[in-house]
Design an enzyme around this catalytic site. Sequence first.
Site, PDB file in Angstrom:
ATOM      1  NE  ARG A 128      67.075   1.858  21.840  1.00 34.03           N
ATOM      2  CZ  ARG A 128      67.086   3.187  21.511  1.00 34.03           C
ATOM      3  NH1 ARG A 128      68.092   3.794  20.745  1.00 34.03           N
ATOM      4  NH2 ARG A 128      66.080   3.894  22.031  1.00 34.03           N
ATOM      5  CB  THR A 173      70.918   5.001  23.640  1.00 37.19           C
ATOM      6  OG1 THR A 173      70.611   5.265  22.275  1.00 37.19           O
ATOM      7  CG2 THR A 173      70.845   6.026  24.594  1.00 37.19           C
ATOM      8  N   GLY A 189      71.468  12.276  19.569  1.00 32.84           N
ATOM      9  CA  GLY A 189      71.722  13.980  19.294  1.00 32.84           C
ATOM     10  C   GLY A 189      70.897  14.557  18.172  1.00 32.84           C
ATOM     11  N   GLY A 190      70.025  13.668  17.641  1.00 29.58           N
ATOM     12  CA  GLY A 190      69.286  14.167  16.324  1.00 29.58           C
ATOM     13  C   GLY A 190      68.224  15.111  16.554  1.00 29.58           C
ATOM     14  CD1 TRP A 239      69.059   8.052  15.974  1.00 35.30           C
ATOM     15  CD2 TRP A 239      68.128   6.520  16.895  1.00 35.30           C
ATOM     16  NE1 TRP A 239      67.770   8.121  15.398  1.00 35.30           N
ATOM     17  CE2 TRP A 239      67.233   7.083  16.272  1.00 35.30           C
ATOM     18  CE3 TRP A 239      67.776   5.490  17.800  1.00 35.30           C
ATOM     19  CZ2 TRP A 239      65.748   6.318  16.328  1.00 35.30           C
ATOM     20  CZ3 TRP A 239      66.335   4.888  17.826  1.00 35.30           C
ATOM     21  CH2 TRP A 239      65.580   5.615  17.027  1.00 35.30           C
ATOM     22  CG  ASP A 300      61.795  13.049  14.877  1.00 31.82           C
ATOM     23  OD1 ASP A 300      62.890  12.550  14.551  1.00 31.82           O
ATOM     24  OD2 ASP A 300      61.130  12.904  16.098  1.00 31.82           O
TER      25      ASP A 300
END
Lengths: 557, 279
Positions: A128, A173, A189-190, A239, A300
């Site tokens: 990104r 990322t 990694g969440g 992230w 989530d």
Amino acid sequence: MRAKLVTVLSTVVFGVLCGTTAVAQSLDQAESQPENWLTYGGTYNSWRYSPLDQIDRSNVKRMKVAWAFQLGAVDMGFQATPLVADGVVYVIGPKNRVFALDGATGERRWHYFHEIPEGHSVYGNQNRGVALGHGNVYLGTADNYVVALDATTGEVAWKVNVEDSAYFGCNITGAPIVIKDMVIVGSTGGDSAHRGHIVAFDARTGKLRWRFNTIPGPGEPGNETWEGDSWKYGGGAAWMTGSYDPELDLLYWGIGNPAADLYGEARKGENLYTDCIVAIDPDTGEVVWYFQEIPHDLWDYDSAYEAILIDAVLDGRERKLLIHPNKGGYMYVLDRTNGEFLTAWAFSDSINWTTGLDEKGVPQNRREPVLNTETLICPNAAGARSWNQASYHPNTGLLYNVGIEWCSMVIARKQDPKMGQSFLGGEFGRVLPPPGEVISSRLVAHDPITGERKWVRSSKYPLLASILSTGGNLVFYGDPEGKFYALDAETGDELFRFNTGAGHRGSPISYAVDGKQYVATPSGWGSLVSDYFPAIWPEAAGFTAGATLFVFTVDEE
Amino acid sequence: MRFMVGVVLATAWAGLAAGQNSGLASEGRALFPRYCSIPYCHGSEGGEGRAPTLRGRTRDPGALRDIVVNGIPDTSMPDFGERLTENEVDAVVAYVLSISIAPPPEAGASVPSREAKPVSVDIESLPASLVGVPERGATLFFEASGERGCTGCHHMGRGDGVGPDLSAAKEQDPRALLRDILFPDAEDADRSAFFTIELKDGEHIRGIVQEESETAVRLHDLSTRPPVLRRIAKESIAKMEPVPGSPMPKNFGELYTWKELLDILAFLQGRAVSYPELH
């Protein structure tokens, strides 16, 4: 025409390596350099606003492609925000390919292709963005390295492995951010059995300065919000990229969801600092304050998105605010000096996971996923908006933000953690419209405090690209079919459109070279969320991948 | 300034590590009865005596050499710095290392196979304290805070690490692995790229030089964790000196318990490893 360009202020140079270039300067001055786009969010306050006003509502219809550049690898979409310093565009594409391009012509200065070993891009090959500072270009990689490249030559200045990507089930990322003499980055990694972190490296040497574990360990405050040893595997990925207030000297970072995502029986408690905005002392990596948007998240609903820093009058008082969208559909308004919850508003119309927030911002009457049974949850885990960022325009005072109305049938399943392995704790299930409706999306101009909608522009397909606003009172964005638009920032009226030939997943920017303004947008469809599309709209199977940077300008008449 | 990258070091230190020059250990063995296994001190061949037993203990070679040269103040251990030549000190150190855990080969002895040999041990019948488990070993291998952990330098199945890729450790004799963990200098490897560097800005770096050009050296900076691959411009270097021995830390014998070492070996071997296999 040139006279209309915002005056370029003489810049204060704090650089240590190449004392005369913007890449070497303190980024505190970024706001006084409208010709550059120096950090992920444009400036430390993450407004995604360019003060450049040469391209405006009167001439944008004459905007033409000045140049285009193809990055040559397309998997997972072209998700980046390009950066610009002193007429050079620094852009990263899929598979960690970095290019330095002449901002006026697109001519390549150098490139760097980071080699990714097979099987080490656990969360995909998308990237990104890069960061600039101290004469270097910084990137995080799909195999979990942070790499510093010499901004002049592209040569590797230093490279460090944050931790083993395959074992810990995480990689990078998101774009790093340079604060003072450090480069700071979070990781994915969440949705793995993994313990999230934000790490700061010495920008010059690559030496680790601090590591903030997003989940407190034994003996640290907050560890008691995790049952047993669930803290070891609790996710909390940082992230995306943080924001920074140089005056308060606070770094703000949104922390992702707890793992297992949908199954919470083994992690009873509030699960700090997942789903929090944390304010970090950038010198030490210590938490100064935090605000948890969703205690014990079971949907989530990351809080990983951007923190937009604005100052505004609220209840008759000048406040330093932090505006923050959450996947669950609420925009939170906090006092960024202390984390006090002030208000929140919904940017989704179909929220069903809670009946609303109380006066402290705590969600009430939660509709939670059920073990081994389907439950309709709105919005779904892709969010009432994806990670692609909003834009705040200081003159219109409006926040340009996307909303998506979609749900899914969620099932919780018991799952035991195994370090680094996928740890969803259930199934995200079929994507469905809100009951009695169709899946829809829109770009909205909101009052950032009240959420009031000044104008709405709907989109057939969910918008998955960031928004740019400019001093020319324009709003730019791209859609999943490949069209790139310019709208009137005050009315939402369409003033320009161009078909770039592949869907938009990245973030447009604006910059100037030799007094001439340019607007750049990545074009290139792909990603996990866009993979949802063909099941909903069969024609979306034909939305092709790509990775092209389009750069537009308006020539003098 | 000259950079000696790729040039094998020719100092007395080069032969320090036991096993690297087994002749040196033999010299030390000859010296040992005269200076060390005298009455009231270390026993015959480092076995039982009044002073601490030397055989079968883990030793850091640098610390050991320091003790031989300077003695241990306020104890019965005298300093041998004046009594022994440099070479004799190296020989005694090499010998003591050779009688430590997982001894390196004696002169003339057959080199231990690097291939795993089946050992007839019924792991099921052993107490848990004598059996290493791969999962626990993985946690220890990937530990990255403080001094402990292997990750950062070693990878499994990737060749771009600072130290060797350890995916081949599955095939090796666990005794040889244990020796390499506790006594990194025991293996006769090319150490010629290990340097200390002082930069003109005062920074000190311990690192492994990977490549050198006209204008710069590229090295793994080991003075920080995780280690950093850095490009250092030659014009910024004040002093650069080769370092003898392995760049691997020499204190793992102090940082880990026996049980933890068994767990790490189990992870490296991809199977349970028991204490009896190490004898």
